[in-house]
Write an enzyme that holds these catalytic residues in place. Structure first.
Site, short mmCIF file in Angstrom:
data_model
loop_
_atom_site.label_atom_id
_atom_site.label_comp_id
_atom_site.label_asym_id
_atom_site.label_seq_id
_atom_site.Cartn_x
_atom_site.Cartn_y
_atom_site.Cartn_z
N LYS A 225 107.28 160.33 97.46
CA LYS A 225 107.55 160.86 98.81
C LYS A 225 108.45 159.88 99.57
O LYS A 225 109.44 160.26 100.16
CB LYS A 225 106.22 161.06 99.55
CG LYS A 225 106.39 161.56 100.95
CD LYS A 225 105.06 161.88 101.60
CE LYS A 225 105.28 162.08 103.09
NZ LYS A 225 104.05 162.40 103.81
N GLU A 231 105.41 150.54 92.36
CA GLU A 231 105.00 150.94 91.01
C GLU A 231 106.00 151.96 90.46
O GLU A 231 106.46 151.87 89.32
CB GLU A 231 103.61 151.60 91.03
CG GLU A 231 102.46 150.70 91.36
CD GLU A 231 102.24 150.53 92.87
OE1 GLU A 231 103.15 150.85 93.65
OE2 GLU A 231 101.16 150.05 93.24
N GLY A 286 101.08 163.10 100.84
CA GLY A 286 101.14 162.87 99.40
C GLY A 286 100.04 163.60 98.65
O GLY A 286 100.28 164.27 97.65
N ARG A 287 98.81 163.48 99.14
CA ARG A 287 97.67 164.08 98.41
C ARG A 287 97.58 165.58 98.63
O ARG A 287 96.67 166.22 98.10
CB ARG A 287 96.38 163.37 98.80
CG ARG A 287 96.14 163.31 100.29
CD ARG A 287 95.08 162.27 100.63
NE ARG A 287 94.87 162.11 102.06
CZ ARG A 287 95.55 161.27 102.84
NH1 ARG A 287 96.52 160.54 102.32
NH2 ARG A 287 95.28 161.17 104.12
N GLU A 372 90.92 159.33 100.33
CA GLU A 372 92.07 158.82 101.10
C GLU A 372 92.14 159.57 102.44
O GLU A 372 92.62 159.06 103.43
CB GLU A 372 93.37 158.96 100.31
CG GLU A 372 94.46 158.02 100.80
CD GLU A 372 95.70 157.99 99.92
OE1 GLU A 372 96.47 158.96 99.95
OE2 GLU A 372 95.91 156.98 99.21
N HIS A 403 75.71 163.84 78.93
CA HIS A 403 75.32 162.84 77.92
C HIS A 403 75.64 161.43 78.38
O HIS A 403 75.68 160.51 77.57
CB HIS A 403 76.02 163.17 76.59
CG HIS A 403 75.54 164.48 76.04
ND1 HIS A 403 74.41 164.59 75.26
CD2 HIS A 403 75.99 165.75 76.23
CE1 HIS A 403 74.21 165.87 74.95
NE2 HIS A 403 75.16 166.59 75.54
N LYS A 523 98.85 146.35 99.59
CA LYS A 523 100.26 146.41 99.15
C LYS A 523 101.04 145.21 99.67
O LYS A 523 101.79 144.58 98.94
CB LYS A 523 100.92 147.68 99.71
CG LYS A 523 100.56 148.96 99.01
CD LYS A 523 101.44 150.08 99.56
CE LYS A 523 100.91 151.45 99.23
NZ LYS A 523 101.65 152.52 99.88
O1 F6P Z 1 99.32 154.02 98.41
C1 F6P Z 1 98.87 155.31 98.68
C2 F6P Z 1 99.99 156.28 98.73
O2 F6P Z 1 100.76 156.08 99.87
C3 F6P Z 1 99.48 157.70 98.65
O3 F6P Z 1 99.11 158.20 99.85
C4 F6P Z 1 100.62 158.41 98.00
O4 F6P Z 1 100.21 159.61 97.45
C5 F6P Z 1 101.04 157.39 96.98
O5 F6P Z 1 100.85 156.15 97.61
C6 F6P Z 1 102.44 157.51 96.46
O6 F6P Z 1 103.40 157.43 97.47
P1 F6P Z 1 104.88 157.91 97.22
O7 F6P Z 1 104.85 159.35 96.84
O8 F6P Z 1 105.59 157.68 98.52
O9 F6P Z 1 105.46 157.07 96.12
#
Ligand code: F6P
Length: 559
Positions: A225, A231, A286-287, A372, A403, A523
């Site tokens: 987003k 990452e 995002g979620r 979240e 199980h 972060k």
């Molecule tokens: O660190 C949490 C977050 O901001 C989430 O809310 C989001 O879904 C995810 O990181 C990924 O963010 P992006 O889509 O901006 O890479």
């Protein structure tokens, strides 16, 4: 409790006026008394004995989902009080505000319009002078054209080979939804196309993902987003280097990388051709983004027609949530039951137990969606809450869970409300498998509710010494959700059910369910710490524990 400075919040467009505290509301007080004098003494076997139609009465159905909530520690009076609370908290107004595009995400000053992503093309929704439905449909049309090209082989890799592998690079909301949907809807996929998901910044994840992939036939979708998530950008860079190394030419990137983002500028800087980008908007959290362009991999996997069916499922539940009376409203019922157990019984976790191999990633998806969203400690006005907010959501495939952790559900000391999810018809039928699977789901809900008392245990011939170990206390609440079949439509309505249940809980708790400030501190610290790991000359100014850990790491890493 630190409040965010008003200047950071920029609140003038949509503010929340001071609200009477939740715990002072008359419905809350009535629920407390109801719990204290009645509900905490409820026994499910007695509630069922007193009303032989209970299992048919405490049910609700919409958008293909039959919800049986009769195995909960509630009576019709409890439900009336819970819905009174929902009304006193203004749930219906807040639903309208969300669907209308008001900036209900107050701390980020944003509208919350994931529901617009699945509205029919024929509708209009004007927010800030723009018809958001038209924008959504434009992107959907571009996604459909692209997905079709990949699926029918018109879109080829740099060397002219068909795309057979799609790697979604993203994390959190840019990963969990597409991954969950891919698993859930595998049956609807194209057999010669497989999807892979790369989220973790552990180099092993990258290496294991690409290890057996033919670069010529691989398409990377970089989903972010913000396009600033370390990452994702680190993995995307590594994937790009791998591709260029494999195909020998920088020019290959154009046919093998597409981007999905709200930050076109940053994605262009990364090197993705704007023509190969699919946008979305800051009003999609995002979620809550699996029905936006973040769902591009899902669309490639199941095809545009099935994707539209999934959107229709989401929309059917959205409409139900917006229009159904609270007493018959599935998300409101589910959400208020969570409030009931969290705030009145002190339950701190909620298990989600799908009886479907295809839904094995649903609990992981719901963890982000629920925790979240509602893992918050201050109200919309910035005051510390004096009640519990989100429980921990967790779970697994029901049968596997039986199980492993069901022992605790049956005989442990905590109350853990359970959501059972099952289907009447299998997607793939194989002998008696499905009947056995579903028999287990029904049996587990029954065993949790009614247990087995000491007398019955003894009557079965168990020795006195062993009897206490074999008693099942029962009275453990659960919901059972029964759906005809797992289809794109029913997956959509199921996910929307949880989205709106989360919304309902957030309205009661008077929190912002759409921000996520709680992920920021880690972060920031990780950025500083990464510099210190990469450059041993960087001084360490952490606490003694963190300093010692870093020193030990540095020594071992350079050994
Ligand atoms: O660190 C949490 C977050 O901001 C989430 O809310 C989001 O879904 C995810 O990181 C990924 O963010 P992006 O889509 O901006 O890479």
């Amino acid at each position: 409790m630190t409040k965010l400075p008003a200047a950071d919040l920029q609140l003038p467009l949509f503010t929340y006026s001071q609200r009477e505290s939740l715990t002072e509301k008359s419905a809350w007080i009535a629920l407390q008394e109801h719990h204290q004098y009645y509900a905490r003494h409820y026994r499910l076997e007695r509630l069922f004995a007193a009303d032989d139609k209970r299992g048919e009465n405490l049910v609700a159905e919409a958008a293909g989902i039959y919800l049986d909530y009769s195995k909960n520690l509630v009576t019709t009076e409890t439900m009336t009080l819970l819905m009174d609370l929902a009304r006193q908290c203004g749930l219906q107004d807040r639903i309208e505000a969300m669907f209308r595009g008001d900036r209900i995400n107050a701390t980020e000053q944003r509208s919350v319009l994931h529901t617009a992503l699945r509205m029919p093309a024929s509708q209009r929704l004007v927010v800030d002078g723009e018809d958001v439905i038209a924008q959504v449909q434009q992107v959907l049309t571009r996604m459909e054209a692209f997905a079709d090209q990949v699926r029918n082989g018109e879109w080829t890799g740099h060397t002219g080979r068909r795309i057979r592998h799609v790697v979604n690079i993203g994390i959190g909301g840019s990963d969990l939804g597409p991954m969950m949907a891919y698993e859930a809807l595998r049956h609807y996929g194209q057999p010669d196309l497989s999807l892979h998901f790369l989220s973790d910044v552990d180099g092993a994840a990258m290496l294991e993902t690409v290890r057996d992939l033919p670069a010529e036939e691989t398409l990377f979708i970089v989903c972010s987003k913000t396009f600033t998530t370390l990452e994702t950008t680190t993995n995307a860079q590594a994937a790009r280097q791998w591709l260029v190394r494999q195909l020998g030419e920088e020019a290959a990137v154009a046919r093998h990388f597409v981007g999905v983002t709200t930050n076109i500028e940053e994605a262009s800087r990364f090197g993705i051709d704007p023509q190969n980008m699919f946008g979305f908007w800051d009003w999609v959290g995002g979620r809550y983004s699996m029905t936006s362009a973040i769902g591009l991999s899902t669309m490639i996997a199941i095809g545009p027609v099935h994707f539209r069916e999934m959107l229709a499922g989401f929309h059917a539940m959205d409409e139900h949530f917006r229009t159904a009376p609270l007493e018959e409203n599935l998300p409101a019922i589910l959400g208020m039951l969570t409030v009931w157990y969290t705030n009145f019984f002190g339950a701190s976790s909620q298990a989600v137990l799908p009886y479907s191999q295809y839904l094995k990633r649903l609990p992981a998806y719901l963890q982000q969606l629920t925790m979240e969203s509602n893992g918050k400690q201050v109200t919309l006005q910035g005051d510390a809450v004096d009640y519990q907010t989100s429980p921990v959501y967790w779970g697994d495939n029901g049968i596997n869970g039986q199980h492993s952790f069901y022992q605790l559900l049956h005989q442990g000391t905590q109350m853990i409300p359970c959501d059972f999810i099952g289907f009447c018809q299998p997607v793939e039928s194989l002998g008696q498998h499905h009947a056995l699977l579903m028999a287990n789901m029904f049996a587990q809900a029954e065993a949790l509710a009614f247990g087995k008392n000491a007398q019955r245990v003894r009557e079965e011939g168990t020795s006195e010494a062993l009897a206490p170990h074999r008693v099942f206390p029962g009275n453990r609440p659960s919901n059972s959700m029964l759906v005809e079949k797992l289809t794109p439509f029913s997956l959509g309505s199921l996910v929307a059910l949880y989205e709106h249940s989360v919304f309902t809980q957030g309205v009661i708790w008077n929190i912002d369910s759409f921000d996520q400030w709680g992920v920021e501190l880690g972060k920031q610290l990780a950025k500083r710490t990464a510099r210190q790991l990469l450059d041993p000359a960087e001084p360490l100014h952490h606490d003694s524990s963190t300093n010692a850990l870093i020193r030990r790491y540095r020594n071992a890493a350079s050994a």
